[in-house]
Design an enzyme around this catalytic site. Structure first.
Site, PDB file in Angstrom:
ATOM      1  N   ILE A 197      19.215  -1.921 -13.295  1.00  0.00           N
ATOM      2  CA  ILE A 197      20.183  -2.930 -12.966  1.00  0.00           C
ATOM      3  C   ILE A 197      21.524  -2.524 -12.639  1.00  0.00           C
ATOM      4  CG2 ILE A 197      20.854  -3.799 -15.410  1.00  0.00           C
ATOM      5  CD1 ILE A 197      19.776  -6.321 -12.566  1.00  0.00           C
TER       6      ILE A 197
ATOM      7  N   ILE B 283      21.559  -1.143  -9.157  1.00  0.00           N
ATOM      8  CA  ILE B 283      21.318  -2.184  -8.414  1.00  0.00           C
ATOM      9  C   ILE B 283      22.618  -2.995  -7.935  1.00  0.00           C
ATOM     10  CG2 ILE B 283      20.040  -4.372  -7.954  1.00  0.00           C
ATOM     11  CD1 ILE B 283      17.655  -3.062  -9.162  1.00  0.00           C
ATOM     12  N   HIS B 284      23.334  -3.043  -9.138  1.00  0.00           N
ATOM     13  CA  HIS B 284      24.511  -3.951  -9.061  1.00  0.00           C
ATOM     14  C   HIS B 284      25.647  -3.009  -8.218  1.00  0.00           C
ATOM     15  CE1 HIS B 284      27.526  -6.671 -10.664  1.00  0.00           C
ATOM     16  NE2 HIS B 284      28.431  -5.867 -11.305  1.00  0.00           N
ATOM     17  N   ALA B 285      25.284  -1.634  -8.552  1.00  0.00           N
ATOM     18  CA  ALA B 285      26.586  -0.941  -7.725  1.00  0.00           C
ATOM     19  C   ALA B 285      26.127  -1.055  -6.288  1.00  0.00           C
ATOM     20  CB  ALA B 285      26.376   0.433  -8.277  1.00  0.00           C
TER      21      ALA B 285
END
Length: 107
Positions: A73, A76-78
């Protein structure tokens, strides 16, 4: 995800967030007719984007060299932050051109 790769993801978030903020400040400056500041902010956004891409490239290079990068996560957030920063930067350039045309300045 190793500590180094976690830190890389956090660096992407940091630089992408800075790029997005600078791009939005560029739009605000252009809306006020301050095109010098708009261009300065857009250049800052470009530098921050380059820093984010540099870190992302390191992860891509590691993966291509057989060193797996765990998908989680945080990463993915980055990547989401980077994508949004790219979009904000692209839109900022277009908005600045639009505000210049509205002010009668050649873009």
């Amino acid at each position: 995800m190793t500590k180094d790769k976690y830190e890389d993801a956090m660096q992407i978030i940091l630089h992408a967030g800075n790029a997005k903020s600078a791009a939005l400040l560029a739009i605000d400056a252009a809306a006020e007719g301050d095109f010098e500041e708009a261009n300065r902010q857009l250049e800052e956004a470009g530098r921050e984007m380059a820093d984010a891409h540099h870190v992302q490239f390191g992860l891509t290079k590691a993966e291509a060299s057989g060193e797996p990068v765990d998908l989680n996560i945080i990463l993915i957030h980055a990547e989401d932050h980077l994508t949004m920063a790219i979009m904000a930067n692209d839109l900022a350039s277009r908005f600045i051109d639009l505000y210049k045309r509205e002010a009668g300045i050649a873009a």
